[in-house]
Design an enzyme around this catalytic site. Structure first.
Site, PDB file in Angstrom:
ATOM      1  CE1 TYR A  51      -4.296   0.583  -0.316  1.00 36.35           C
ATOM      2  CE2 TYR A  51      -4.313  -1.605   1.239  1.00 36.35           C
ATOM      3  CZ  TYR A  51      -5.038  -0.581   0.402  1.00 36.35           C
ATOM      4  OH  TYR A  51      -6.383  -0.770   0.014  1.00 36.35           O
ATOM      5  CD  GLU A  53      -5.132   4.806   0.810  1.00 34.78           C
ATOM      6  OE1 GLU A  53      -5.249   5.896   1.633  1.00 34.78           O
ATOM      7  OE2 GLU A  53      -5.685   3.978   0.596  1.00 34.78           O
ATOM      8  CG  ASP A 196      -8.993   9.420 -24.051  1.00 37.85           C
ATOM      9  OD1 ASP A 196      -7.796   8.721 -24.234  1.00 37.85           O
ATOM     10  OD2 ASP A 196     -10.277   9.026 -23.489  1.00 37.85           O
ATOM     11  CB  THR A 222      -5.254   3.155 -21.535  1.00 37.46           C
ATOM     12  OG1 THR A 222      -5.079   3.473 -23.100  1.00 37.46           O
ATOM     13  CG2 THR A 222      -6.445   3.673 -20.876  1.00 37.46           C
ATOM     14  CE  LYS A 225      -7.336   1.411 -25.336  1.00 34.37           C
ATOM     15  NZ  LYS A 225      -7.517   2.133 -24.106  1.00 34.37           N
ATOM     16  NE  ARG A 231      -6.997  -4.097 -19.286  1.00 34.39           N
ATOM     17  CZ  ARG A 231      -6.972  -4.275 -20.627  1.00 34.39           C
ATOM     18  NH1 ARG A 231      -6.155  -5.157 -21.221  1.00 34.39           N
ATOM     19  NH2 ARG A 231      -7.809  -3.625 -21.273  1.00 34.39           N
TER      20      ARG A 231
HETATM   21  N1  DSN Z   1     -12.509  -0.260 -24.623  1.00 29.64           N
HETATM   22  C1  DSN Z   1     -11.266   0.634 -25.360  1.00 29.64           C
HETATM   23  C2  DSN Z   1     -11.148   0.245 -26.911  1.00 29.64           C
HETATM   24  O1  DSN Z   1     -11.405  -0.915 -27.001  1.00 29.64           O
HETATM   25  O2  DSN Z   1     -11.111   1.186 -27.438  1.00 29.64           O
HETATM   26  C3  DSN Z   1     -11.438   2.154 -24.946  1.00 29.64           C
HETATM   27  O3  DSN Z   1     -11.338   2.304 -23.772  1.00 29.64           O
END
Ligand code: DSN
Length: 424
Positions: A51, A53, A196, A222, A225, A231
Site C-alpha cells: 500500500y 496512498e 484522450d 491508457t 494499447k 493495463r
Molecule cells: N475499450 C477501449 C477500446 O477498445 O477502444 C477504449 O477504452
C-alpha cells in the site's frame, strides 16, 4: 510445474488456453497488444502487496522507500517521452483517469463536450449512461457523413453550448486529430481542452501522429494499447510543481496540483504499485529507437491492410486510415458487424463489431467492424503479411455461414502464426 499449476489448476489451465488462443490466431482489436515478458514480470511482482496512498515522499504508509523510487522512474520516463513537466501514473485505467480529469476541471452540472461513442468517441466523453453524461450536461459532436471530424460543426456546437471542457479523443476514428483546430475552438469558448490519446499514444511517441503536447491543457492515455504496457493510465500536463496538499484555484499553472488531488484523495486510494512498475518498464521500452520503428511499422501495416481490403471491395469509413485502425462498413457485403465478428473469430481473427457513422443498426448489432495492426506488428508482421491477412478476412466474410470452411481457415492461420510468436 508452476506454483499456479500446483495450487489452482483450473485458473492455470484457463490462462494457458488464453495464451494459446492469442498465439494461434490474429489479435486485431486495435486497443489490444502483446506486452513484453519484462512488463508482465513487473506486473506480476511482489509490489502488488504494498500500500502507498499518497505520492512519492508524501505517503500515508511506511515502507515506501522502494515504491517511491519506482513511481518516480515511471513519472520521469513519462515526462521525457511526451515532453511535459508533470505526469501522474496512478490512475488504475482510462475511465478512472478521465473521471479524475472531470473532477479536477469541472463541477457536476457543468457543460462538457466530447465525441459521441457511436461516431468513434469513448463512453467517458459524455455518453448519457456514463458518469460523464449523467453528472454533467454533456453535448456530443458527431462526424460528417463520410466519417471525418468536422471542425466547423464542432466549433458551431461549442459556440452554442459554451462547454467548460472539451474532451477530445477517439476509440474508433481512423484519421489524424487536428489538435490546433481544437485548441482554437476551446480558446474561443473559454473551455479546458483535454486530449484522450489512449489509442494513439504509441504513434505519438514514434512521431506517426501529431502530438497534442504543448497544445492541449491535459493529456490522458491508457498504457496498454499502442504504448504496449500493462493495463493502466497516465495523466500528463504542464504547470507549477505539484502541491497535492493544498486545494488550488482552477488555473493552468495549478494543473499538476489539480490533477494529483483529483486522483487521490479525489478518486482513488492506493496506487497499484505492480502496475506502476510495469508502466515504468513499458515506458523504458518506449524510449528506445526500436519502439519508434515499431510505431512506424504499425502505421505502414495499417495503410497496406486498408488498401488491400479496399481492393477486395470493403468499404472503409473515411476511405482509409492515417493511424493504426480502420472501421469497415459491412453493409455492402450483406453481413452485419456481429456476424462478421463471429465468422472472423471462428477463423482465428479477433476483431470487434462497431457502429459506423450514422449507423442505421443498433450498437448491439451494428453495421461495422473495427480492426487494427498494433498486436500483429508486435509479432513482427510486415506489409506482405498484411496482404495475406486481408485475403483471409475476405475469405472468412465470403464464407461466413460455413463453419467447416472457417475452421479450415483457422488451421491455416494457426500454422502461419507459428512463424510470428508472441513476445519472449
Ligand atoms: N475499450 C477501449 C477500446 O477498445 O477502444 C477504449 O477504452
Amino acid at each position: 510445474m508452476s506454483y499456479l499449476d500446483k495450487q489452482d489448476k483450473k485458473i492455470a489451465d484457463l490462462i494457458k488456453k488464453e495464451e494459446a488462443r492469442q498465439a494461434n490466431g490474429l489479435e486485431m482489436i486495435p486497443s489490444e497488444n502483446h506486452s513484453s515478458k519484462a512488463v508482465r514480470e513487473a506486473s506480476g511482482s511482489i509490489l502488488t502487496d504494498k500500500y502507498s496512498e499518497g505520492y512519492p515522499g508524501m505517503r500515508y504508509y511506511g515502507g515506501c522507500e522502494f515504491v517511491d523510487k519506482v513511481e518516480n522512474i515511471a513519472r520521469d520516463r513519462a515526462k521525457e517521452l511526451f515532453g511535459v513537466s508533470h505526469a501522474n501514473v496512478q490512475p488504475h485505467s482510462g475511465s478512472p483517469a478521465n473521471q479524475a480529469i472531470y473532477f479536477a476541471l469541472v463541477d457536476p452540472g457543468d457543460t462538457v463536450m466530447g465525441m459521441s461513442l457511436y461516431f468513434g468517441g469513448h463512453m467517458t466523453h459524455g455518453l448519457k449512461v456514463n458518469f460523464s453524461g449523467t453528472y454533467y450536461n454533456s453535448v456530443q459532436y458527431t462526424t460528417d457523413k463520410d466519417g471525418f471530424m468536422d471542425y466547423e460543426a464542432i466549433h458551431a456546437l461549442a459556440s452554442e453550448h459554451k462547454p467548460k471542457m472539451i474532451m477530445a479523443g477517439t476509440t474508433a476514428y481512423p484519421r489524424f486529430i487536428d489538435w490546433k483546430k481544437l485548441r482554437a475552438i476551446a480558446d474561443d469558448v473559454g473551455a479546458w481542452l483535454v486530449a484522450d490519446i489512449s489509442h494513439i499514444s504509441g504513434l505519438v511517441v514514434s512521431g506517426d501522429h501529431p502530438s497534442p503536447a504543448g497544445i492541449v491543457d491535459v493529456i490522458m492515455t491508457t498504457t496498454h494499447k499502442t504504448l504496449r504496457g500493462p493495463r493502466g493510465a497516465m495523466i500528463l500536463c504542464n504547470g507549477n510543481e505539484s502541491n497535492p496538499l493544498k486545494k488550488p484555484e482552477r488555473t493552468k499553472e495549478n494543473l499538476p496540483s489539480l490533477i494529483d488531488r483529483a486522483v487521490i484523495p479525489g478518486l482513488q486510494g492506493g496506487p497499484h504499485n505492480h502496475q506502476t512498475a510495469a508502466i515504468a518498464v513499458a515506458l523504458g521500452e518506449a524510449l528506445t529507437p526500436e519502439f519508434k520503428e515499431y510505431g512506424h511499422q504499425i502505421a505502414k501495416n495499417a495503410k497496406v491492410l486498408s488498401e488491400e481490403l479496399m481492393k477486395l471491395g470493403f468499404n472503409l469509413v473515411t476511405g482509409g486510415t492515417d493511424n493504426h485502425l480502420m472501421v469497415v462498413d459491412m453493409n455492402n457485403k450483406n453481413i452485419s458487424g456481429k456476424e462478421a465478428e463471429k465468422a472472423l473469430g471462428l477463423a482465428g481473427i479477433t476483431v470487434n463489431k462497431n457502429t459506423v457513422p450514422f449507423d442505421p443498426r443498433s450498437p448491439f448489432d451494428p453495421s461495422g467492424i473495427r480492426l487494427g495492426t498494433p498486436a500483429l506488428t508486435t509479432r513482427s508482421m510486415k506489409e506482405p503479411e498484411m496482404k495475406r491477412v486481408a485475403a483471409w478476412i475476405d475469405e472468412a466474410v465470403k464464407n461466413y455461414k460455413d463453419e467447416k470452411y472457417l475452421q479450415g481457415l483457422h488451421a491455416e492461420i494457426t500454422k502461419f502464426s507459428q512463424d510470428f510468436p508472441l513476445p519472449n
